[in-house]
Enzyme design. Structure first.
Site, PDB file in Angstrom:
ATOM      1  N   LYS A 218       0.818  -1.216   0.000  1.00  8.65           N
ATOM      2  CA  LYS A 218       0.000   0.000   0.000  1.00  8.65           C
ATOM      3  C   LYS A 218       0.853   1.268   0.000  1.00  8.65           C
ATOM      4  O   LYS A 218       0.409   2.317  -0.431  1.00  8.65           O
ATOM      5  CB  LYS A 218      -0.969  -0.027   1.169  1.00  8.65           C
ATOM      6  CG  LYS A 218      -1.969  -1.165   1.016  1.00  8.65           C
ATOM      7  CD  LYS A 218      -3.223  -1.008   1.818  1.00  8.65           C
ATOM      8  CE  LYS A 218      -4.279  -2.013   1.385  1.00  8.65           C
ATOM      9  NZ  LYS A 218      -3.876  -3.419   1.559  1.00  8.65           N
TER      10      LYS A 218
HETATM   11  C1  LIG Z   1      -4.468  -4.496   0.957  1.00  6.56           C
HETATM   12  C2  LIG Z   1      -3.721  -5.763   0.824  1.00  6.56           C
HETATM   13  C3  LIG Z   1      -4.115  -6.742  -0.112  1.00  6.56           C
HETATM   14  C4  LIG Z   1      -5.353  -6.608  -0.970  1.00  6.56           C
HETATM   15  O1  LIG Z   1      -5.218  -5.625  -1.979  1.00  6.56           O
HETATM   16  P1  LIG Z   1      -6.496  -5.047  -2.737  1.00  6.56           P
HETATM   17  O2  LIG Z   1      -5.961  -3.918  -3.531  1.00  6.56           O
HETATM   18  O3  LIG Z   1      -7.453  -4.597  -1.667  1.00  6.56           O
HETATM   19  O4  LIG Z   1      -7.056  -6.135  -3.568  1.00  6.56           O
HETATM   20  C5  LIG Z   1      -3.346  -7.891  -0.226  1.00  6.56           C
HETATM   21  N1  LIG Z   1      -2.260  -8.076   0.560  1.00  6.56           N
HETATM   22  C6  LIG Z   1      -1.850  -7.157   1.460  1.00  6.56           C
HETATM   23  C7  LIG Z   1      -0.672  -7.450   2.304  1.00  6.56           C
HETATM   24  C8  LIG Z   1      -2.560  -5.965   1.619  1.00  6.56           C
HETATM   25  O5  LIG Z   1      -2.160  -5.056   2.531  1.00  6.56           O
END
Ligand SMILES: *Cc1c(COP(=O)(O)O)cnc(C)c1O
Length: 474
Positions: A120
């Site tokens: 993120k």
């Molecule tokens: C947020 C997250 C996801 C999921 O990603 P999306 O964009 O919501 O599909 C997968 N793995 C981790 C470690 C995350 O923080």
């Protein structure tokens, strides 16, 4: 470039106008009026670019109301080795998203070398700089209110810390996050970051955020905003690393690759869909879910059926009952028919489901390269163990979900790139269970849990949260 709502009833807006907002006024999500498409010559020129140059090339086609020099400056201060510095041995931080090759044709894209060790940071760090820039121009202020069960909250706080005009009020449940995740957020001492620890569970935190946001007078008066996964700028920024990975895994643009993506709210894989629309030669986009398999069910059956309950799993950042960015994909699948999307989501929002078999739309999914699979706790523990034994690489439980499902769809001659969405250090329990050892952490974070914490523990009470915001919003 105008942006329009997937439900067709909201005004068309420019990038800067949707940057700070959430849903469109008709309840839809903003998407570009058309996806720009790179020509073969342009793609050939992009092959030699570094991350910053690629980011500018891609994002300047989607953002045309920020002067190019300013956009370049914001990108150039975001995507630097110093920000994405938690590399593993053998990775070059200058790559920003280094490609690790497990064996010929099988790769893992390191997306979690940023400050919070999860992917993120890739988009959120840029968002912090974009927000500050736009607020500076308009002399605006923003109080970001959110609820987190893990990675989103910390990514938002690390992106917004110290930013002019911005404060963050992040609600987290007193139980439910790992000790590492808690310490990562609560150790921040910045004056503009506020951790509100709620005596309750994540759903209560989220209900409070909804209640505050639904109080429109309060929301306007106190400049309340959000940074949730439907934010268009986040999705757009994530499309860049698909380009970076493609060029790193191939020798010429005649080749195709497939991506496997650990998915929750469909933000990451939606960015892959956009990269594909923009002309990147992607064969398959492999949607990997955990036991919360609402997306896997759709891509297997054509039925989208959000669940009343979310299961708590050992890949917690993918624990969702409905996938908020999915509407952007369905809009394209339906040939950009906003009336169709409106009717589908009318059913979903009244607690129902929809089935895209009858009108033939499900048959078109193959044209978009989307396939899927899901995994269980036993699968991810197995995968973590196998990858460690066979390749000597430690992966986190989310990346393990991606790899497990990716391998099920692997095709000879097509390089497979699995997205690494977090580092194993964030999920010590799963690593201990799989391997019987502790994951290594960046040295800088060795004593994270021992650092002083700044947090306010309070009851799950909307009024108390509102009062806290009033007292600290300045
Ligand atoms: C947020 C997250 C996801 C999921 O990603 P999306 O964009 O919501 O599909 C997968 N793995 C981790 C470690 C995350 O923080």
């Amino acid at each position: 470039m105008n942006y329009l709502s997937t439900r067709g009833l909201a005004p068309q807006l420019r990038f800067s106008e949707i940057l700070l907002g959430g849903l469109a006024s008709d309840g839809g999500l903003y998407v570009p009026e058309a996806y720009p498409r790179f020509s073969e010559a342009e793609l050939a020129a992009m092959r030699g670019m570094n991350y910053r140059e690629l980011a500018f090339t891609v994002l300047s086609r989607l953002i045309d109301d920020i002067p190019h020099d300013d956009l370049r400056r914001l990108i150039d201060k975001t995507y630097i080795a110093d920000v994405y510095r938690y590399t593993n041995p053998g990775e070059n931080a200058e790559d920003i998203t280094p490609l690790k090759t497990l064996e010929p044709g099988l790769h893992v894209l390191a997306l979690s070398n940023g400050p919070t060790l999860a992917f993120k940071d890739m988009a959120m760090q840029l968002l912090g700089n974009l927000f500050e820039y736009v607020l500076d121009k308009t002399h605006g202020e923003l109080n970001i209110l959110g609820a987190t069960s893990g990675d989103t909250g910390s990514a938002a706080e690390y992106a917004m810390r110290g930013k002019r005009g911005i404060r963050v009020f992040m609600l987290s449940p007193v139980h439910g996050m790992t000790r590492f995740q808690q310490a990562q957020m609560y150790a921040l001492q910045d004056a503009n970051i506020h951790n509100l620890v709620i005596r309750g569970v994540f759903d209560q935190c989220q209900d409070i955020v909804k209640a505050v946001s639904n109080d429109l007078d309060f929301k306007t008066k106190h400049h309340i905003g959000a940074v949730n996964s439907i934010n268009w700028a986040r999705v757009a920024a994530q499309s860049v690393y698909y380009f970076k990975a493609y060029f790193a895994a191939t020798h010429d643009n005649g080749q195709q690759v497939s991506f496997s993506v650990p998915s929750g709210n469909f933000g990451n894989v939606c960015a892959g869909h956009i990269a594909r629309r923009m002309g990147l030669p992607i064969d398959k986009l492999i949607v990997a879910t955990n036991e919360n398999d609402v997306l896997d069910e759709f891509f297997k059956t054509g039925v989208y059926r959000p669940r009343p309950e979310t299961k708590h799993t050992s890949s917690p950042s993918m624990d969702i009952s409905k996938a908020s960015n999915f509407e952007r994909f369905v809009f394209d699948l339906a040939g950009r028919d906003a009336a169709k999307v409106r009717s589908l989501w009318t059913a979903v929002e009244s607690g129902g489901s929809f089935d895209l078999n009858a009108d033939g739309l499900f048959g078109r999914v193959a044209d978009f390269g989307m396939v899927s699979g899901s995994s269980s706790h036993a699968n991810r523990i197995d995968t973590i163990r196998t990858v460690y034994e066979v390749y000597g690489t430690m992966i986190d439980p989310h990346t393990a979900d991606g790899l497990k499902v990716g391998l099920e769809h692997r095709q000879p001659g097509v390089p497979l790139i699995c997205m690494e969405t977090a580092q194993p250090a964030k999920f010590e329990d799963a690593i201990r269970e799989a391997l019987g050892i502790e994951p290594v952490r960046p040295a800088e974070l060795a004593n994270l849990e021992a650092q002083p914490q700044k947090k306010q523990v309070m009851d799950a009470d909307v009024h108390a949260v509102k009062q806290f915001i009033v007292d600290h919003a300045g």
